[in-house]
Scaffold this motif. Structure first.
Motif, PDB file in Angstrom:
ATOM      1  N   THR A  31      -6.020   4.651   8.554  1.00 13.31           N
ATOM      2  CA  THR A  31      -5.252   3.464   8.128  1.00 13.31           C
ATOM      3  C   THR A  31      -6.068   2.637   7.131  1.00 13.31           C
ATOM      4  OG1 THR A  31      -4.134   3.416  10.254  1.00 13.31           O
ATOM      5  CG2 THR A  31      -4.063   1.389   8.957  1.00 13.31           C
ATOM      6  N   ALA A  66      -0.085   5.538  -4.970  1.00 12.59           N
ATOM      7  CA  ALA A  66       0.243   4.476  -4.017  1.00 12.59           C
ATOM      8  C   ALA A  66       1.265   4.949  -3.001  1.00 12.59           C
ATOM      9  CB  ALA A  66       0.780   3.259  -4.779  1.00 12.59           C
ATOM     10  N   VAL A  67       2.178   5.746  -3.474  1.00 11.73           N
ATOM     11  CA  VAL A  67       3.212   6.281  -2.552  1.00 11.73           C
ATOM     12  C   VAL A  67       2.535   7.162  -1.483  1.00 11.73           C
ATOM     13  CG1 VAL A  67       5.210   7.832  -2.400  1.00 11.73           C
ATOM     14  CG2 VAL A  67       5.059   6.201  -4.266  1.00 11.73           C
ATOM     15  N   ALA A 103      -0.565   6.989  -0.565  1.00  8.55           N
ATOM     16  CA  ALA A 103      -1.379   6.146   0.330  1.00  8.55           C
ATOM     17  C   ALA A 103      -0.510   5.495   1.387  1.00  8.55           C
ATOM     18  CB  ALA A 103      -2.116   5.084  -0.507  1.00  8.55           C
ATOM     19  N   ASP A 104       0.675   5.044   0.994  1.00 12.06           N
ATOM     20  CA  ASP A 104       1.596   4.415   1.977  1.00 12.06           C
ATOM     21  C   ASP A 104       2.016   5.425   3.055  1.00 12.06           C
ATOM     22  OD1 ASP A 104       1.487   2.009   0.683  1.00 12.06           O
ATOM     23  OD2 ASP A 104       3.362   2.289  -0.455  1.00 12.06           O
ATOM     24  N   GLU A 105       2.249   6.644   2.523  1.00  9.87           N
ATOM     25  CA  GLU A 105       2.690   7.667   3.487  1.00  9.87           C
ATOM     26  C   GLU A 105       1.558   8.026   4.491  1.00  9.87           C
ATOM     27  OE1 GLU A 105       5.445   9.978   5.321  1.00  9.87           O
ATOM     28  OE2 GLU A 105       5.757   8.485   3.710  1.00  9.87           O
ATOM     29  N   ARG A 141      -4.464   2.362  -1.385  1.00 11.46           N
ATOM     30  CA  ARG A 141      -3.346   1.557  -1.960  1.00 11.46           C
ATOM     31  C   ARG A 141      -3.896   0.535  -2.924  1.00 11.46           C
ATOM     32  NH1 ARG A 141       0.293  -0.061  -4.133  1.00 11.46           N
ATOM     33  NH2 ARG A 141       2.361  -0.702  -3.425  1.00 11.46           N
ATOM     34  N   ARG A 158      -0.793   5.977   5.403  1.00  9.97           N
ATOM     35  CA  ARG A 158      -0.916   4.848   6.357  1.00  9.97           C
ATOM     36  C   ARG A 158       0.157   4.941   7.448  1.00  9.97           C
ATOM     37  NH1 ARG A 158      -0.543  -1.256   4.331  1.00  9.97           N
ATOM     38  NH2 ARG A 158       1.643  -0.629   4.219  1.00  9.97           N
ATOM     39  N   ARG A 159       1.373   5.344   7.026  1.00  9.80           N
ATOM     40  CA  ARG A 159       2.465   5.443   8.013  1.00  9.80           C
ATOM     41  C   ARG A 159       2.146   6.541   9.032  1.00  9.80           C
ATOM     42  NH1 ARG A 159       6.859   8.183   9.021  1.00  9.80           N
ATOM     43  NH2 ARG A 159       6.558   9.652   7.306  1.00  9.80           N
ATOM     44  N   SER A 219      -6.208   4.442   3.922  1.00  9.14           N
ATOM     45  CA  SER A 219      -4.936   4.366   3.158  1.00  9.14           C
ATOM     46  C   SER A 219      -4.782   3.002   2.493  1.00  9.14           C
ATOM     47  CB  SER A 219      -3.771   4.680   4.096  1.00  9.14           C
ATOM     48  OG  SER A 219      -3.625   3.648   5.047  1.00  9.14           O
ATOM     49  N   ILE A 220      -5.276   1.964   3.167  1.00 11.63           N
ATOM     50  CA  ILE A 220      -5.199   0.605   2.596  1.00 11.63           C
ATOM     51  C   ILE A 220      -6.092   0.546   1.347  1.00 11.63           C
ATOM     52  CG2 ILE A 220      -5.855  -1.823   2.983  1.00 11.63           C
ATOM     53  CD1 ILE A 220      -4.995  -1.303   5.977  1.00 11.63           C
ATOM     54  N   GLN A 262       0.723   4.684  -9.491  1.00  9.73           N
ATOM     55  CA  GLN A 262       1.931   4.448  -8.660  1.00  9.73           C
ATOM     56  C   GLN A 262       2.217   5.620  -7.706  1.00  9.73           C
ATOM     57  OE1 GLN A 262       5.216   3.428 -11.304  1.00  9.73           O
ATOM     58  NE2 GLN A 262       4.615   1.253 -11.335  1.00  9.73           N
TER      59      GLN A 262
END
Lengths: 335, 122
Positions: free
Chosen positions: A149, A170-171, A173-175, A156, A177-178, A152-153, A167
């Motif tokens: 996590t 970033a997608v 990285a968000d995935e 991001r 983190r999820r 991933s932050i 960009q």
């Protein structure tokens, strides 16, 4: 009438009805009466002799019966004592040893069964350890998800700094983190479930440990109790054997006393013969008196006849009023 | 096999006492109440010793002894007289008729057994 007859009559309180018949030629009524009296003496002596012999015979028979019963009782008791003292498994010590051996065998079987249970308990303990390791793994997964996590932050942030070019990153990285959050949630779920399993298994392990302790105590107590029972059995048998030996000794002593009493009954044979000799003499005197008062020579003949009828030396001694000699003869002559 | 002894005595108490002493020493015992009864008991039966009283109603002991010694089958059986009779003349008759021992009553069992042991046929 001679002086012996006169003295006899005087002692009996009778008066001769023919005092003038000194020459003995006249048959005196008193002589007749005295003849009857000698008959009474003879019958009384005979009755006493018969009564004594009969009674002693009965007593001898009874004592002989007691002696036989004692002999049987002694033999049975001796056999029982010998059986208890016997060698090998048949003896008392052998029987106790066999009992002890069998009890030890039973104890061995119980201990073996308990040992099997303990092996099962050991597997339960190993399961506790495995669950703990599983819990540690879940905790590791949670830590990794936390770190993922954070990663991933950071990714991001770096993607934002890269602007347009970042960009797409970033997608991703968000995935990430999820997914890390989802992973953390799953690892927490696993840890909760593992904790419940651990609690159950730990409870089982604690119960198993308590059972092991109880088994150890029970086995120890059973061993002690059984050993005590066998020892008591041995002691009881020892006491029974000692009692048997005492009974044999007492029985032997009683048997010897009875045998001694029986030997003493031999007196009756001697008494009977002595009475018989006196009885015959009284009857002979009666026969003489029936004819007339005896002359001195007839009295001498009666006296000699009585003396010759004796079979025992002591009869002659008593007759002659002699002192009893020290009898050191053994009464046995071998020809 | 145990040795057998015939006791001849008119007194049942004497027979009982002698019998107990003999049985206790392992002998088989037969009893007879006088000489005639003794001869009946010996009819066809082997005994290893005879113990006989002297003064008995019916056939007395010395007559019984004579009858024994007259018999071809019985004459080798040793005879011990057991009696209250202690007169030397009677004893001499017993010896002459073939008695092997003379024991006067009352007897001591151990002494009687010692004599029996010496006399009993092998």
């Amino acid at each position: 009438m001679d002086s012996l007859a006169r003295r006899t009559l005087h002692a009996l309180g009778w008066q001769d009805e023919a005092p003038g018949s000194e020459d003995g030629h006249v048959t005196s009524p008193a002589a007749q009466q005295l003849s009857v009296l000698t008959g009474i003496w003879a019958r009384q002596i005979d009755a006493a002799r018969s009564h004594g012999s009969g009674s002693v015979d009965k007593l001898t028979g009874l004592f002989a019966g007691i002696e036989r019963q004692l002999a049987e009782a002694i033999e049975m008791t001796e056999q029982a004592a010998k059986a208890m003292q016997g060698s090998g498994d048949s003896g008392m010590a052998g029987a106790v040893d066999v009992a002890r051996e069998r009890l030890q065998h039973v104890m061995g079987m119980i201990e073996s069964a308990v040992a099997s249970n303990h092996a099962l308990f050991e597997q339960v303990t190993q399961a506790v350890q495995a669950v703990r390791e599983l819990n540690e793994t879940a905790q590791s997964v949670e830590k990794i998800s936390q770190m993922t996590t954070l990663l991933s932050i950071n990714a991001r942030i770096e993607a934002a700094r890269a602007g347009e070019a970042g960009q797409g990153f970033a997608v991703v990285a968000d995935e990430v983190r999820r997914l890390a959050a989802q992973s953390r949630q799953e690892s927490q779920t696993i840890m909760a479930r593992v904790a419940r399993i651990e609690a159950v298994i730990q409870g089982t392990s604690d119960a198993a440990e308590a059972l092991k302790q109880r088994d150890r105590e029970l086995i120890e107590r059973s061993r002690s109790d059984m050993s005590g029972i066998v020892d008591e059995l041995g002691d009881s048998m020892q006491r029974v054997m000692e009692t048997s030996v005492s009974l044999c000794d007492i029985g032997q002593a009683a048997r010897m006393s009875v045998t001694e009493a029986l030997i003493q009954f031999q007196f009756q044979d001697r008494v009977s013969q002595r009475l018989h000799h006196v009885q015959l003499s009284a009857e002979r005197l009666g026969e003489v008196l029936q004819r007339d008062w005896p002359q001195a020579q007839q009295v001498d003949a009666l006296n000699a006849n009585l003396l010759s009828s004796y079979t025992m030396p002591e009869e002659g001694r008593i007759h002659r009023n002699e002192a009893e000699p020290d009898d050191d003869s053994d009464g046995l002559v071998m020809f | 096999m145990s040795k057998s002894v015939l006791i001849v005595d008119d007194s049942s108490s004497v027979r009982t006492v002698v019998g107990i002493a003999l049985r206790g020493a392992g002998y088989e015992v037969l009893e007879a109440s006088d000489g005639a009864d003794g001869l009946r008991k010996l009819d066809g039966r082997k005994v290893h010793l005879i113990i006989s009283d002297v003064n008995m109603p019916g056939m007395d002991g010395l007559t019984f002894l004579k009858e024994i010694k007259k018999s071809a089958t019985l004459k080798f059986i040793p005879v011990m007289m057991l009696t209250t009779e202690a007169g030397a003349d009677k004893m001499a008759v017993g010896k002459a008729e073939g008695a092997r021992a003379w024991m006067t009553k009352p007897f001591k069992p151990e002494q009687m057994l010692a004599a029996v042991q010496k006399l009993v046929l092998p």
